[in-house]
Every structure is written in C-alpha cells, then in structure tokens.
Design a protein around this motif. Structure first.
Motif, PDB file in Angstrom:
ATOM      1  N   ASP A 166       4.361  -3.381  -0.954  1.00  7.32           N
ATOM      2  CA  ASP A 166       4.326  -2.222  -0.036  1.00  7.32           C
ATOM      3  C   ASP A 166       2.906  -1.748   0.292  1.00  7.32           C
ATOM      4  OD1 ASP A 166       3.422  -0.577  -2.167  1.00  7.32           O
ATOM      5  OD2 ASP A 166       5.455  -0.137  -2.788  1.00  7.32           O
ATOM      6  N   PHE A 167       1.900  -2.366  -0.272  1.00  8.10           N
ATOM      7  CA  PHE A 167       0.492  -2.048   0.034  1.00  8.10           C
ATOM      8  C   PHE A 167       0.177  -0.560  -0.144  1.00  8.10           C
ATOM      9  CE2 PHE A 167       2.091  -5.568   2.539  1.00  8.10           C
ATOM     10  CZ  PHE A 167       1.270  -6.590   2.096  1.00  8.10           C
ATOM     11  N   GLY A 168       0.859   0.060  -1.113  1.00  7.52           N
ATOM     12  CA  GLY A 168       0.608   1.485  -1.373  1.00  7.52           C
ATOM     13  C   GLY A 168       1.322   2.399  -0.403  1.00  7.52           C
ATOM     14  N   GLY A 169       2.195   1.834   0.452  1.00 10.51           N
ATOM     15  CA  GLY A 169       3.005   2.670   1.355  1.00 10.51           C
ATOM     16  C   GLY A 169       2.285   3.037   2.638  1.00 10.51           C
ATOM     17  N   CYS A 170       2.678   4.174   3.179  1.00  8.94           N
ATOM     18  CA  CYS A 170       2.243   4.578   4.525  1.00  8.94           C
ATOM     19  C   CYS A 170       0.981   5.455   4.442  1.00  8.94           C
ATOM     20  CB  CYS A 170       3.389   5.338   5.186  1.00  8.94           C
ATOM     21  SG  CYS A 170       2.967   6.058   6.763  1.00  8.94           S
ATOM     22  N   ARG A 171      -0.066   5.053   5.142  1.00 13.36           N
ATOM     23  CA  ARG A 171      -1.330   5.818   5.140  1.00 13.36           C
ATOM     24  C   ARG A 171      -1.150   7.176   5.828  1.00 13.36           C
ATOM     25  NH1 ARG A 171      -2.718   5.503   1.525  1.00 13.36           N
ATOM     26  NH2 ARG A 171      -0.927   4.294   1.021  1.00 13.36           N
ATOM     27  N   CYS A 172      -0.324   7.185   6.852  1.00 12.79           N
ATOM     28  CA  CYS A 172      -0.172   8.434   7.618  1.00 12.79           C
ATOM     29  C   CYS A 172       0.621   9.455   6.791  1.00 12.79           C
ATOM     30  CB  CYS A 172       0.502   8.142   8.950  1.00 12.79           C
ATOM     31  SG  CYS A 172      -0.466   6.957   9.897  1.00 12.79           S
ATOM     32  N   GLN A 173       1.555   8.949   5.996  1.00 12.63           N
ATOM     33  CA  GLN A 173       2.311   9.840   5.126  1.00 12.63           C
ATOM     34  C   GLN A 173       1.408  10.396   4.023  1.00 12.63           C
ATOM     35  OE1 GLN A 173       6.618   9.974   5.128  1.00 12.63           O
ATOM     36  NE2 GLN A 173       6.261   8.271   3.752  1.00 12.63           N
TER      37      GLN A 173
END
Ligand code: SF4
Ligand code: FES
Length: 378
Positions: free
Chosen positions: A321-328
């Motif tokens: 998941d690459f650490g998830g969502c940057r915008c979140q």
C-alpha cells in the motif's frame, strides 16, 4: 549529450521511474450536477483556462509515446464540452483505449452516436436508485430520468457500460437495488466506491459518513452478489476507508502508473494532490509530459518506499500500500509524509476512528453542494 540527473524523492533518495499506464483527462470542471462528494478541487478551474481540443490532441500523442494505454475522459462533466467528439477522436487516433466518465447529462442520442467508434467504454455515474434520492444527492432535478434514458441509448448503440455508484450513509442501504439496476441495464461491471473524504466530501462528512454497521452489511451484499453474478457482471468494490484495518494503495502507488491532467493543463500525480502544501505542479503548456513524469518534483516526492517513515518503513505491507494515501495523510495529520491515518498502525488512527464514528452518528442531512465560482455560471 546532456547528462540527466537521477530523480530523487522528498528525502533525497534516488527513485526508480516506471511507465504510466492510465491518464485521467479532466476536460472541464463545468458540470450541471452538484454532487456533495465531488473529487474536483474546491477551487475549480475557470472555463477560459481550459485546454483546447488541439492541445488535448498533442497531450494524447505524448501520453501514448510515454506508454499510457488508456485515457479516462472525465471532468466535471465531459459532455459540457461541445468539442467532446473531437477530443475523443484525438485520443482514439493516438491509439489509446478511451473510457468516457459521465453523468449522462448533456449527452443526446445524436451525440452518443457521434462517439461510437471513438469511445471504447462508458462509465455512467449513479447517485441513487430513484429520482427522489438521485436528484437530491446530485442537486439536479430530473437527473435520474435523464440518466436512465442515456443508459438506454448507450445499450442500444452497444457501448460497454459500467455503472459507477458512489456510496455513503444516505444511499448505502439501497446497494442491493443498485446492483439489480446495473444488471437490468446490461452493465458488464458496477463500481461501488465508498466516498473518499477529500475536497467537497470533506465538507459533508456528517451527512455522508457510513456507519460501521452499513460498511459491514455492504461487504456482505457485495460478496453475495459476486457469487450470484459470477461470469455475468463484475463488481468492483472500494470499501469504507475509515472502517478498514489497512489503507488501500492509492493510485497504485504515487507516480507509479497513473497521472491526471486538470482542465487548465496542470499535471498531477492524483486528483487531490493540490491539497498537499509545499508541492509544486507543472503545466503541460510549459513543458513535455515525459519531463514532468520523469523529473517533476511533485511526481518524485513520494515515489517508491525509501522515503516512508515508521511504522511503514519496517512494515511488511509497505510494498502493498506504499503507506496509503498522501492526500489523506495531509488532510488528517497535516503531514503528507505521515502514515495514512486509515492504517490501524498510525498514531492518528484512534482519532480518525473516533471522528468517523461521531460523524456517522450525526443526524445532519444538510448537504454542501459542489459549485463553480460565480463568474463561470451561466
Ligand atoms: Fe501500510 Fe504503513 Fe500501515 Fe504498514 S504501517 S499497513 S505500510 S500504512
Ligand atoms: Fe492523492 Fe490518495 S488521493 S494520494
């Protein structure tokens, strides 16, 4: 020969740059609907700044040369562009697989026939299962009836059709009927996406946040329907983030396979990237797509996994998941380098869950509708 510098992520680690496969082309931010969860930015691009059909044709050629295979013609409402067929023809001529993402409003049978042979697939949005709900959510009286008419024309012409239902607390209990409708319309696929709380949706957290109970039921409904419809219709399901244990791999990983072009030519790693303070974005009018994709500081900022902080850096899911969502991470933790707060291992997770639960229990049903700035309204 000029030596090319190795691209670096936000922490100065060298990154590997792959090839993009999909491009979202936001042709305009104009839209007759006013959905309160719209993924467009709060500050919408003005009509006068929109890329012309000729400019789009050049971009499609560049995209195809760069490795892009499919383009999603989106908006706003792409049918708000009178030159939609010209733009679709350019994408088709560039050899791209062309997907049209539309609410259906503004499409006539004649316009759809013009797109036949230029557009490979249509994705039609669904706001609700009947006029009362759909017209309320979309903020547009008559939208449901119009959409059903458009779906009929799409079927008659023979475009492959996906119904795209954004679900939230107000319509999630009607999910079985949405799936039935997709089946009746002869769809090959229905995409059931729980609303993502960025941008406009973030202003509507209280009326739209699904309850934990709804999220659980939706999962069961999807599992049952997948069994029943196997071989006939595919169901793509994006579950509620706030009730998940781990985040999803947003955009399949930042700067890895996809890019977005805003109506005014700004090239973005994801639709909400402009919410991340400190990133600078380039305009396709000033340089080439290949240069932005390879060397753009915003694209390289979060590429790969070397920049990830703990707990992601030592987590077994970091390549998933690459650490998830940057915008979140930006929205919830005010830090785009933080672990996505949706992750149960994030220090912000407990707060996020508590807030989501409180929002889901609210009886607030007043929607903040998306709207263009006054000067761009007719
Ligand atoms: Fe993904 Fe990071 Fe959570 Fe691990 S700690 S699951 S890499 S977000
Ligand atoms: Fe921007 Fe997820 S929406 S990275």
């Amino acid at each position: 020969m000029t030596e090319q510098l190795q691209p670096h992520d936000i922490r100065g680690n060298p990154v590997r740059v792959g090839l993009p496969m999909a491009m979202l082309a936001e042709l305009t931010h104009r839209c007759p609907l006013a959905c309160p969860y719209c993924s467009n930015p709060l500050e919408l691009a003005r009509v006068s700044s929109e890329l012309t059909a000729g400019e789009w044709a050049g971009i499609f050629r560049q995209a195809a040369d760069l490795g892009v295979l499919q383009v999603h013609l989106s908006g706003g409402e792409p049918a708000s562009r009178r030159d939609l067929a010209e733009i679709a023809a350019a994408a088709h001529e560039a050899g791209l697989y062309v997907n049209l993402i539309t609410s259906g409003i503004g499409l006539t049978e004649a316009r759809l026939r013009e797109l036949d042979g230029l557009v490979d697939h249509i994705q039609l949005s669904l706001q609700g299962i009947d006029a009362e709900m759909a017209d309320w959510i979309s903020g547009y009286g008559g939208s449901f009836a119009r959409k059903m008419q458009v779906a009929e024309w799409i079927g008659a012409i023979g475009f492959p059709l996906t119904l795209n239902a954004v679900v939230h607390r107000q319509n999630l209990d009607r999910l079985p009927e949405m799936i039935d409708l997709a089946e009746r319309l002869g769809c090959r696929r229905i995409e059931v996406a729980t609303v993502q709380f960025h941008g406009w949706a973030d202003l509507n957290r209280r009326p739209l946040m699904p309850t934990l109970e709804q999220a659980k039921r939706a999962r069961a409904v999807v599992n049952e329907a997948r069994q029943r419809l196997r071989g006939r219709m595919v169901i793509d399901y994006v579950p509620a983030d706030h009730h998940a244990a781990f985040p999803k791999s947003c955009m399949g990983g930042w700067g890895s396979t996809g890019l977005n072009i805003a109506p005014d030519g700004i090239v973005l790693p994801c639709h909400a990237a402009q919410t991340i303070k400190g990133l600078e974005f380039e305009n396709i009018r000033d340089t080439t797509l290949a240069r932005i994709w390879r060397d753009g500081a915003a694209f390289n900022a979060f590429r790969g996994t070397a920049w990830l902080p703990e707990p992601c850096a030592s987590c077994e899911r970091r390549e998933v998941d690459f650490g998830g969502c940057r915008c979140q991470a930006m929205a919830m933790a005010q830090d785009p380098t933080a672990t996505d707060p949706v992750c149960s291992r994030s220090p912000f997770n407990a707060r996020l869950r508590a807030e989501a639960e409180a929002d889901s229990e609210s009886d607030d049903v007043a929607l903040v509708y998306r709207r263009m700035a006054r000067e761009t309204r007719p």
